[in-house]
Design a protein around this motif. Structure first.
Motif, short mmCIF file in Angstrom:
data_model
loop_
_atom_site.label_atom_id
_atom_site.label_comp_id
_atom_site.label_asym_id
_atom_site.label_seq_id
_atom_site.Cartn_x
_atom_site.Cartn_y
_atom_site.Cartn_z
N GLU A 31 -16.18 -24.04 -35.74
CA GLU A 31 -15.50 -24.35 -34.49
C GLU A 31 -14.21 -24.90 -34.44
O GLU A 31 -13.44 -24.47 -33.58
CB GLU A 31 -16.70 -25.58 -33.88
CG GLU A 31 -18.05 -25.28 -33.31
CD GLU A 31 -17.70 -24.08 -31.89
OE1 GLU A 31 -17.02 -24.35 -31.25
OE2 GLU A 31 -18.64 -23.15 -31.70
N GLU A 34 -12.10 -21.79 -34.60
CA GLU A 34 -12.10 -20.87 -33.44
C GLU A 34 -11.11 -21.74 -32.13
O GLU A 34 -10.53 -21.01 -31.46
CB GLU A 34 -13.29 -20.62 -33.10
CG GLU A 34 -13.83 -19.41 -33.90
CD GLU A 34 -15.38 -18.93 -33.46
OE1 GLU A 34 -15.74 -19.35 -32.41
OE2 GLU A 34 -16.11 -18.43 -34.37
N ASN A 35 -11.71 -22.95 -32.16
CA ASN A 35 -11.32 -23.82 -30.95
C ASN A 35 -10.41 -24.85 -31.22
O ASN A 35 -9.90 -25.54 -30.26
CB ASN A 35 -12.66 -24.16 -30.05
CG ASN A 35 -13.25 -23.07 -29.64
OD1 ASN A 35 -12.88 -21.93 -29.28
ND2 ASN A 35 -14.55 -22.74 -30.21
N GLY A 39 -11.50 -28.52 -28.52
CA GLY A 39 -12.43 -27.79 -28.10
C GLY A 39 -13.90 -28.12 -28.94
O GLY A 39 -14.94 -27.47 -28.39
N LYS A 44 -21.55 -27.92 -28.74
CA LYS A 44 -21.30 -26.72 -29.58
C LYS A 44 -21.70 -26.61 -30.78
O LYS A 44 -22.06 -25.71 -31.48
CB LYS A 44 -19.73 -26.37 -29.38
CG LYS A 44 -19.38 -26.13 -27.98
CD LYS A 44 -17.79 -25.80 -27.89
CE LYS A 44 -17.42 -25.64 -26.64
NZ LYS A 44 -15.70 -25.43 -26.60
#
Length: 215
Positions: A31, A34-35, A39, A44
């Motif tokens: 995560e 990616e974000n 994020g 998530k």
């Protein structure tokens, strides 16, 4: 009846299964890649890992707890070299750090932990403990060099190893530029030269060059 409070990243009594821990920390890493930290949410992480959200909250409490534990996990991947010479050890360690920090996800992890530490005292405490432990471990290299007669007996290992790591954190957090082998070799060469010149020797039984224990 009171409930024990655990610092972010601290292992709860009774432990957690290796499979759950691996799945969750892998999800956090992915995560972040990616974000980014902005994020990252517990929801998530739970969704990506396949671990129930309640379990993630119960075992880590918050995003900061997950980030701190991931930092400890990633930091353990840097081996302590023993080449037989100070020059070889410094170069090998610096190159290992550069290889690890050259990965985008690891850079974002460092940024996330520093950001969280600025807002959360518990995270800041975990971060200090992490670096204290890593510096103490790396300090064994310095002691071996002292034992071989390569360095003065009163060389301060914490000051010396802090100087080796400083260029990497400046490059990542301030200059926001990539780290590479050239930076590693430059840092290793500079620290070795400074150590031989006595830059990290303790003065009158205190910290090197009269610096205060806090920095």
């Amino acid at each position: 009846m009171t409930t024990a409070h655990h610092a972010p990243g601290e292992t709860r009594p009774g432990g957690r299964t290796a499979r759950t821990r691996k799945a969750v920390l892998t999800a956090v890493f992915e995560e972040l890649g990616e974000n980014g930290f902005g994020g990252l949410t517990m929801e998530k992480v739970a969704s990506r890992s396949g671990i129930h959200l309640a379990t993630v909250y119960r075992r880590w409490r918050c995003i900061e707890g997950l980030i701190c534990e991931l930092l400890t996990e990633v930091g353990s991947e840097v081996p302590l070299p023993d080449s037989g010479t100070l020059s070889g050890d410094l170069r090998a360690l610096a190159r290992s750090i550069a290889a690890l920090y050259g990965e985008g996800r690891v850079r974002r992890l460092i940024e996330a932990v520093v950001s969280a530490a600025a807002r959360d005292g518990q995270v800041a405490s975990v971060l200090r403990t992490f670096f204290d432990e890593r510096l103490a471990l790396a300090g064994r290299m310095v002691q071996r060099a002292v034992d071989r007669g390569e360095l003065p007996a009163n060389t301060d290992p914490v000051q010396m190893m802090s100087a080796l790591g400083a260029p990497f954190y400046y490059r990542i957090l301030i200059a926001r530029r990539p780290v590479d082998r050239d930076l590693a070799d430059s840092a290793a060469t500079a620290v070795r030269a400074a150590a031989h010149a006595g830059a990290y020797t303790k003065k009158d039984g205190g910290p090197a060059n009269g610096t205060s224990p806090g920095g």
